[in-house]
Design a protein around this motif. Sequence first.
Motif, PDB file in Angstrom:
ATOM      1  N   ILE A  40      -0.138  -9.479  22.004  1.00  0.00           N
ATOM      2  CA  ILE A  40       0.863  -8.403  21.867  1.00  0.00           C
ATOM      3  C   ILE A  40       0.806  -7.472  23.076  1.00  0.00           C
ATOM      4  CG2 ILE A  40       1.488  -6.354  20.529  1.00  0.00           C
ATOM      5  CD1 ILE A  40       0.575  -7.874  18.032  1.00  0.00           C
ATOM      6  N   SER A  41      -0.412  -7.160  23.489  1.00  0.00           N
ATOM      7  CA  SER A  41      -0.580  -6.280  24.652  1.00  0.00           C
ATOM      8  C   SER A  41      -0.032  -6.939  25.917  1.00  0.00           C
ATOM      9  CB  SER A  41      -2.059  -5.933  24.851  1.00  0.00           C
ATOM     10  OG  SER A  41      -2.563  -5.217  23.743  1.00  0.00           O
ATOM     11  N   LEU A  42      -0.225  -8.263  26.030  1.00  0.00           N
ATOM     12  CA  LEU A  42       0.265  -8.991  27.197  1.00  0.00           C
ATOM     13  C   LEU A  42       1.797  -8.966  27.244  1.00  0.00           C
ATOM     14  CD1 LEU A  42      -0.281 -10.760  29.658  1.00  0.00           C
ATOM     15  CD2 LEU A  42      -0.293 -12.758  28.125  1.00  0.00           C
ATOM     16  N   LEU A  43       2.439  -9.230  26.116  1.00  0.00           N
ATOM     17  CA  LEU A  43       3.900  -9.190  26.072  1.00  0.00           C
ATOM     18  C   LEU A  43       4.424  -7.781  26.361  1.00  0.00           C
ATOM     19  CD1 LEU A  43       4.561 -11.440  22.936  1.00  0.00           C
ATOM     20  CD2 LEU A  43       5.013 -12.020  25.331  1.00  0.00           C
ATOM     21  N   TYR A  44       3.736  -6.799  25.823  1.00  0.00           N
ATOM     22  CA  TYR A  44       4.143  -5.407  26.038  1.00  0.00           C
ATOM     23  C   TYR A  44       4.112  -5.052  27.522  1.00  0.00           C
ATOM     24  CZ  TYR A  44       4.005  -0.294  25.855  1.00  0.00           C
ATOM     25  OH  TYR A  44       4.265   1.042  26.063  1.00  0.00           O
ATOM     26  N   LYS A  48       7.529  -3.897  29.314  1.00  0.00           N
ATOM     27  CA  LYS A  48       7.709  -2.462  29.158  1.00  0.00           C
ATOM     28  C   LYS A  48       8.068  -1.725  30.450  1.00  0.00           C
ATOM     29  CE  LYS A  48       8.152   1.175  26.845  1.00  0.00           C
ATOM     30  NZ  LYS A  48       9.331   1.284  25.964  1.00  0.00           N
ATOM     31  N   PRO A  49       7.468  -2.043  31.604  1.00  0.00           N
ATOM     32  CA  PRO A  49       7.786  -1.279  32.819  1.00  0.00           C
ATOM     33  C   PRO A  49       9.272  -1.255  33.164  1.00  0.00           C
ATOM     34  CG  PRO A  49       5.824  -2.596  33.174  1.00  0.00           C
ATOM     35  CD  PRO A  49       6.380  -3.003  31.833  1.00  0.00           C
ATOM     36  N   LYS A  50      10.039  -2.233  32.713  1.00  0.00           N
ATOM     37  CA  LYS A  50      11.471  -2.259  33.005  1.00  0.00           C
ATOM     38  C   LYS A  50      12.211  -1.124  32.300  1.00  0.00           C
ATOM     39  CE  LYS A  50      11.467  -7.280  33.556  1.00  0.00           C
ATOM     40  NZ  LYS A  50      12.030  -8.557  33.056  1.00  0.00           N
ATOM     41  N   ASN A  51      11.626  -0.596  31.217  1.00  0.00           N
ATOM     42  CA  ASN A  51      12.280   0.461  30.447  1.00  0.00           C
ATOM     43  C   ASN A  51      11.919   1.870  30.900  1.00  0.00           C
ATOM     44  OD1 ASN A  51      11.494  -1.671  27.718  1.00  0.00           O
ATOM     45  ND2 ASN A  51      13.528  -1.475  28.636  1.00  0.00           N
ATOM     46  N   ILE A  52      10.999   1.984  31.877  1.00  0.00           N
ATOM     47  CA  ILE A  52      10.557   3.290  32.359  1.00  0.00           C
ATOM     48  C   ILE A  52      11.304   3.622  33.643  1.00  0.00           C
ATOM     49  CG2 ILE A  52       8.608   4.716  33.068  1.00  0.00           C
ATOM     50  CD1 ILE A  52       8.479   3.797  30.170  1.00  0.00           C
ATOM     51  N   VAL A  87       0.974   6.939  33.651  1.00  0.00           N
ATOM     52  CA  VAL A  87       0.446   7.809  34.704  1.00  0.00           C
ATOM     53  C   VAL A  87       1.353   7.705  35.920  1.00  0.00           C
ATOM     54  CG1 VAL A  87      -1.474   8.296  36.250  1.00  0.00           C
ATOM     55  CG2 VAL A  87      -1.920   7.587  33.900  1.00  0.00           C
ATOM     56  N   LEU A  88       1.837   8.848  36.367  1.00  0.00           N
ATOM     57  CA  LEU A  88       2.730   8.896  37.526  1.00  0.00           C
ATOM     58  C   LEU A  88       2.061   9.697  38.632  1.00  0.00           C
ATOM     59  CD1 LEU A  88       6.531   9.423  37.580  1.00  0.00           C
ATOM     60  CD2 LEU A  88       5.094  10.952  38.933  1.00  0.00           C
ATOM     61  N   LYS A  89       2.048   9.126  39.830  1.00  0.00           N
ATOM     62  CA  LYS A  89       1.454   9.819  40.972  1.00  0.00           C
ATOM     63  C   LYS A  89       2.411   9.750  42.156  1.00  0.00           C
ATOM     64  CE  LYS A  89      -2.770  10.267  43.704  1.00  0.00           C
ATOM     65  NZ  LYS A  89      -4.153   9.770  43.926  1.00  0.00           N
ATOM     66  N   ASN A  90       2.785  10.922  42.657  1.00  0.00           N
ATOM     67  CA  ASN A  90       3.653  11.010  43.828  1.00  0.00           C
ATOM     68  C   ASN A  90       2.767  11.028  45.074  1.00  0.00           C
ATOM     69  OD1 ASN A  90       5.343  12.256  45.979  1.00  0.00           O
ATOM     70  ND2 ASN A  90       6.843  12.385  44.325  1.00  0.00           N
ATOM     71  N   ILE A 136       1.160   1.891  33.835  1.00  0.00           N
ATOM     72  CA  ILE A 136       1.485   1.832  32.412  1.00  0.00           C
ATOM     73  C   ILE A 136       0.418   1.010  31.696  1.00  0.00           C
ATOM     74  CG2 ILE A 136       3.204   1.118  30.708  1.00  0.00           C
ATOM     75  CD1 ILE A 136       5.294   1.331  32.930  1.00  0.00           C
ATOM     76  N   SER A 137      -0.084   1.536  30.573  1.00  0.00           N
ATOM     77  CA  SER A 137      -1.067   0.825  29.757  1.00  0.00           C
ATOM     78  C   SER A 137      -0.513   0.608  28.360  1.00  0.00           C
ATOM     79  CB  SER A 137      -2.379   1.612  29.670  1.00  0.00           C
ATOM     80  OG  SER A 137      -2.975   1.752  30.937  1.00  0.00           O
ATOM     81  N   ASP A 138      -0.988  -0.448  27.695  1.00  0.00           N
ATOM     82  CA  ASP A 138      -0.577  -0.693  26.312  1.00  0.00           C
ATOM     83  C   ASP A 138      -1.367   0.208  25.373  1.00  0.00           C
ATOM     84  OD1 ASP A 138      -2.978  -2.457  25.094  1.00  0.00           O
ATOM     85  OD2 ASP A 138      -2.646  -2.997  27.200  1.00  0.00           O
ATOM     86  N   LEU A 139      -1.023   0.159  24.108  1.00  0.00           N
ATOM     87  CA  LEU A 139      -1.639   1.046  23.116  1.00  0.00           C
ATOM     88  C   LEU A 139      -3.134   0.832  22.994  1.00  0.00           C
ATOM     89  CD1 LEU A 139      -1.224   3.192  20.933  1.00  0.00           C
ATOM     90  CD2 LEU A 139      -0.766   1.338  19.296  1.00  0.00           C
ATOM     91  N   PHE A 140      -3.589  -0.402  23.208  1.00  0.00           N
ATOM     92  CA  PHE A 140      -5.006  -0.735  23.055  1.00  0.00           C
ATOM     93  C   PHE A 140      -5.758  -0.727  24.384  1.00  0.00           C
ATOM     94  CE2 PHE A 140      -2.501  -2.919  19.811  1.00  0.00           C
ATOM     95  CZ  PHE A 140      -3.050  -2.373  18.655  1.00  0.00           C
ATOM     96  N   SER A 141      -5.073  -0.396  25.445  1.00  0.00           N
ATOM     97  CA  SER A 141      -5.679  -0.339  26.779  1.00  0.00           C
ATOM     98  C   SER A 141      -6.322  -1.647  27.202  1.00  0.00           C
ATOM     99  CB  SER A 141      -6.709   0.799  26.861  1.00  0.00           C
ATOM    100  OG  SER A 141      -6.086   2.050  26.680  1.00  0.00           O
ATOM    101  N   VAL A 142      -5.683  -2.751  26.807  1.00  0.00           N
ATOM    102  CA  VAL A 142      -6.161  -4.067  27.231  1.00  0.00           C
ATOM    103  C   VAL A 142      -5.677  -4.363  28.645  1.00  0.00           C
ATOM    104  CG1 VAL A 142      -6.158  -6.540  26.723  1.00  0.00           C
ATOM    105  CG2 VAL A 142      -6.196  -4.871  24.850  1.00  0.00           C
TER     106      VAL A 142
END
Length: 392
Positions: A40-44, A48-52, A87-90, A136-142
């Motif tokens: 699940i974490s792998l699919l996420y 997911k980055p495409k939606n941010i 986490v966003l870093k300029n 970007i990290s998943d909910l479980f930080s995998v």
Amino acid sequence: MFKMNIKYIVLMFFSYIFALVQGGNLPYRIFHGLLLTFLISLLYILFKPKNIIVQLKFNKAVYCTGDNHEFTTIIKNYGIIPAPYVVLKNKTLAKISPKYIGDAVWLGIDESKWLKTIVRFNSRGIYNFGEINLSISDLFSVFERSKSMNLSFPVKVYPKIYELDKFLIKGSDIFKNAVSSKTTIEDLYSTKDIRKYYQGDNLKRVNWKVSAKHGELYVRDLDTVSGEESNLFLDMSKDNFFNDNNEMIEEQLIDLCVSVVNYMELKGIKVKLFINASIERRFEIDSRDDFGELMEFFITHKSDSEKSFAKFLNSNSTKIPKLSWLGIICIGVSKELKDILIVLKDRGYNITVFYCASELNDLSNLDILKRVGIDCCSFNEIVNKKESRVRK
């Protein structure tokens, strides 16, 4: 860039070994639970980055050194799944402010966050605030996935132009007197007033009738006319800023230079500016367009000359007629520069030294120059820091 939590992978591996060795439903359920979380974490993390989406907001694209302004980063989650750890870093903000380490946010479904940062522009230049690193990290930080973005958001920071507040040295206007005294041809000027003689005034301007009447020397105060010229020399030697970690002294030097040039151009005085840079430059400023070219030069060039400023001044002064006015813009006056200035003074040049260092350990060279009739004034003496303007 893709990162995996190695501890989680090791835990899943040992749970599998434990299930094989121990057998039974519980060990296998533990392993399957860990495996399902992994998938699940792998699919996420893959989708997911495409939606941010990240957007930037500045009120304007042109600033001056010393300006403070609020910079806004808008980050939005357009997906139907929350983003628990972003986490966003300029990259540009990180260079400008050492204390800036980035922003960590939680984004719910269709939620946006406005991140506000106060930016202080200490150095001139062109800054691209569109260079952003997003993690970007998943909910479980995998898994953790990073991507670099370039939104092409350039901001120009020009030197600051100060209002000239104090241009009176011993009661006389140094620009008016210096430029007026660069030639002995009186037809170029008109008499404005009569005032007392001050050390350094041209003796050819003494009004002997008035002086005899009052028992002391009086000189004619002259107005210059449009079309007069002046010669400025700017020291952009690299060695001057060896310990200038924050570039504050260098920026003050350039601010002083553009403030003086701006003042003279507005007074209708043509400026020839000689710059001691790695590639020697010469500007002739006779209009606002010329002044704009000079400002563009300064936002892309730092002090990089390895040549002695004293030698640069000595060699270029041969191109300037004697009795001309020379304005020297520098950090401070070294022994070598002092000696050259005295020689030029003896040759008949009228000289004014503008120095910008607010604290100099050795003021003896400046004192010597003043005693031989060379005007010396510091950045703090001639600028009004409460008011500034940029005219382009």
